[in-house]
Design a protein around this motif. Structure first.
Motif: not given
Lengths: 394, 260
Positions: A102-103, A112, A116, A160, B91, B95
């Motif tokens: 997801g970064f 980021n 997150a 992360g 993503l 998550s």
């Protein structure tokens, strides 16, 4: 015993595998018009999995690739729904299914981190408080305002991991992240996980590093083909898993051939007390019952065996002829008994082979190479078979 | 339905950060940055103005400018929504968070852009001394526009997860929709054309963008015709699209993780 914070009841997960990757209008239309065309294959990644984890417990999850470990964590992280069954978690869950997932490469480390945090539902105010410790843990203060695409892969995973642990969740799900990063970072991760444990947090950890997972877990869950095949004390479950792996390895190395007048139908390995086992200590007696079946009467057959390393290199071979054990004839089913030892093998996995051939070696009736794995345990890690040694000098 | 709304309100911080991310990424590494969201419509305006002039159509530059800038918002939303879910596969699979934030944030990021270009539009309209007599209706027009854009984004972001053909369909659909909507012409050209039967004219106004663009012209240029009932018609149609989009999205969102 405290309340379970993770409860998994009868959870199954089915994936549908279609012939081709993504569904298109064409395939959807064809599926509608021609039911039965290219049936979608089903794949059950998890079948009727049930277990519970208590608050403060560290549960290790092991199993071969494709056993369903990652699927299980993704269901607990709620990124996929289960096909059937029920999962319940109490408290906040942070998942490390992939470090730095997801970064966005074009955003800076700082941006980021906040992204997150927001994705995990941590208020910005709290992220701002923890920001300094995240940067400190990741150890990249000078790069925090650089786009992460310029980071080395080590810096990326450090950031992360730092985000996932510093958000202070009640439950931490970790999927095979110990394998990344350098030794120093792995040490740091392990220390952080130990600190987590001491603070009474719950962790679920997937790893192929059996020694590490055995030392940090309170209990271990073993998955095989989507089913739970073991749940209990780390040492016991890791040993069971190693036995499964040995059997699979041997399966891959196993070769058998022969003319078939006599067939070796099975070999039972036992210890001195008659208990069936495939793990032996240095110096143990290895007892083997060799079951055979002769389709016709055969005179003077010779039974042999050999011991090879797990790589298939033969280190010892012998047979009934060499040892002067004469077998006048065999017909139908029967069992030959072999006592081997006290053996002198060093610690490791060995593959036993058995064969039966004619007295003049012209006809090979049946031969099963590398079909029977054993594990030898010992505290002196010499290689091969032990010979007495004496060092002198200098 | 209510659950979706609750998610949005509870996680508005995430929505804000995603909107910011979308805006930052769009103009990252481009020298002109935000000016591209002005330059693109500007080029379109120039091209159509010259084209209409050469083809000897009667046209009116402020009308064309209002039409293109407001159309641009819709077309950008539709184009971006295709990647709102698919483009964030990492993503989604790694998550858990309310998935609706993804299409919503692309719409809102485009809305921010639209507001900025709208500011330039208003300056232009002041310069050409447009009539702002009905400007009080502007918020309702924008709300209708936003509702339609959100509904469309929900529909197409979901469709593209399951059918990747959606991208190709959308480029054709956008072109057809552009010409069926009074962007480079006025609604009057259709209404006053005696060659079209009334049923066809009614169909013309079922397209919610017709009412929306015409209402922008009413609010920003003082046009009186064809009147506010058209905006209400568009509002109803837009809310219906929004509802359909939300229902589809809610039904399908659990399967995103498996499909991506």
């Amino acid at each position: 015993m405290s309340e379970p914070v993770i409860q998994v009841e009868n959870v199954s997960k089915r994936f549908r595998l279609r012939g081709m990757g993504t569904r298109t209008f064409k395939s959807a239309a064809l599926d509608l018009l021609l039911p039965g065309r290219a049936p979608t294959r089903e794949f059950w990644a998890l079948r009727e999995v049930s277990f519970a984890v208590q608050a403060g417990e560290t549960l290790g999850i092991i199993g071969a690739n494709g056993a369903g470990k990652s699927t299980l964590l993704s269901l607990l992280a709620r990124t996929r729904p289960p096909t059937s069954g029920r999962l319940a978690t109490t408290g906040t869950v942070s998942s490390l299914l992939e470090l730095g997932a997801g970064f966005h490469p074009d955003l800076t480390g700082r941006e980021n981190v906040f992204l997150a945090g927001a994705v995990m539902g941590i208020p910005r105010r709290i992220m701002a408080e923890r920001f300094a410790s995240i940067v400190a843990f990741a150890g990249i203060p000078e790069f925090i305002d650089q786009p992460v695409k310029h980071y080395s892969s080590g810096m990326y995973v450090r950031l992360g991991f730092a985000v996932a642990v510093e958000v202070n969740p009640d439950i931490l799900l970790i999927d095979e992240v110990l394998a990344v990063g350098d030794i120093a970072f792995q040490r740091k991760c392990l220390d952080k996980m130990e600190e987590f444990r001491q603070r009474g947090k719950t962790m679920l950890i997937i790893s192929h590093d059996l020694a590490t997972i055995q030392s940090i877990s309170d209990r271990i869950l073993l998955l095989d083909g989507g089913r739970v095949t073991g749940l209990g004390r780390p040492g016991e479950i890791v040993d069971r898993y190693k036995a499964v792996v040995r059997a699979q390895q041997a399966g891959a190395m196993r070769r058998e051939w022969g003319s078939g007048e006599i067939r070796i139908t099975g070999v039972d390995l036992r210890d001195r007390t008659g208990q069936a086992r495939d793990r032996f200590a240095y110096g143990d007696l290895i007892e083997a019952d060799v079951h055979y079946e002769a389709r016709q009467r055969i005179e003077n057959p010779v039974f042999g065996f050999s011991v090879a390393t797990d790589g298939g290199m033969r280190i010892y071979g012998n047979n009934t002829q060499i040892e002067g054990h004469r077998i006048p004839e065999v017909e139908g089913r029967g069992t030959l008994h072999l006592s081997l030892g006290p053996h002198t093998l060093g610690p490791g996995t060995y593959l036993l082979s058995f064969s039966v051939h004619s007295a003049d070696h012209r006809v090979n009736y049946h031969r099963v190479d590398h079909g029977f794995p054993i594990l030898v345990e010992g505290d002196r890690p010499f290689e091969g078979s032990y010979m007495p040694v004496q060092w002198r000098g200098p | 339905m209510l659950a979706l709304l609750k998610d949005v309100i509870q996680r508005r911080e995430l929505l804000g950060i995603l909107v910011g991310r979308n805006l930052k990424i769009r103009y990252k590494n481009s020298a002109l940055g935000f000016f591209w969201s002005l330059l693109v419509p500007l080029f379109m305006i120039v091209i159509y103005a010259v084209f209409l002039h050469v083809m000897r159509f009667t046209t009116n530059l402020p009308m064309l400018v209002v039409g293109i800038i407001t159309w641009q918002f819709m077309s950008m939303c539709l184009g971006d929504s295709l990647h709102a879910v698919v483009g964030n596969a990492n993503l989604i699979t790694k998550s858990a968070f309310p998935r609706i934030m993804l299409p919503l944030s692309t719409v809102l990021a485009n809305f921010v852009n639209f507001l900025l270009s709208g500011f330039v539009l208003v300056v232009y309209l002041l310069v050409v001394r447009a009539d702002f007599a009905h400007v009080a209706w502007l918020p309702l027009v924008m709300l209708t526009h936003l509702a339609l854009a959100t509904g469309i984004a929900l529909l197409f972001s979901t469709a593209n997860v399951f059918f990747r053909d959606t991208e190709h369909v959308v480029s054709m659909l956008l072109l057809a929709w552009f010409f069926l909507t009074p962007v480079i012409y006025s609604d009057a050209m259709v209404l006053d054309n005696t060659g079209f039967p009334p049923s066809l004219k009614a169909l013309f106004f079922v397209n919610p963008m017709t009412g929306i663009i015409t209402s922008y012209r009413m609010a920003l240029m003082g046009w009186a015709n064809p009147g506010w009932p058209y905006l209400l018609l568009s509002l109803v149609a837009s809310l219906a699209v929004l509802l359909a989009g939300a229902l589809l999205f809610q039904r399908c969102q659990d399967r995103f993780g498996d499909e991506l």
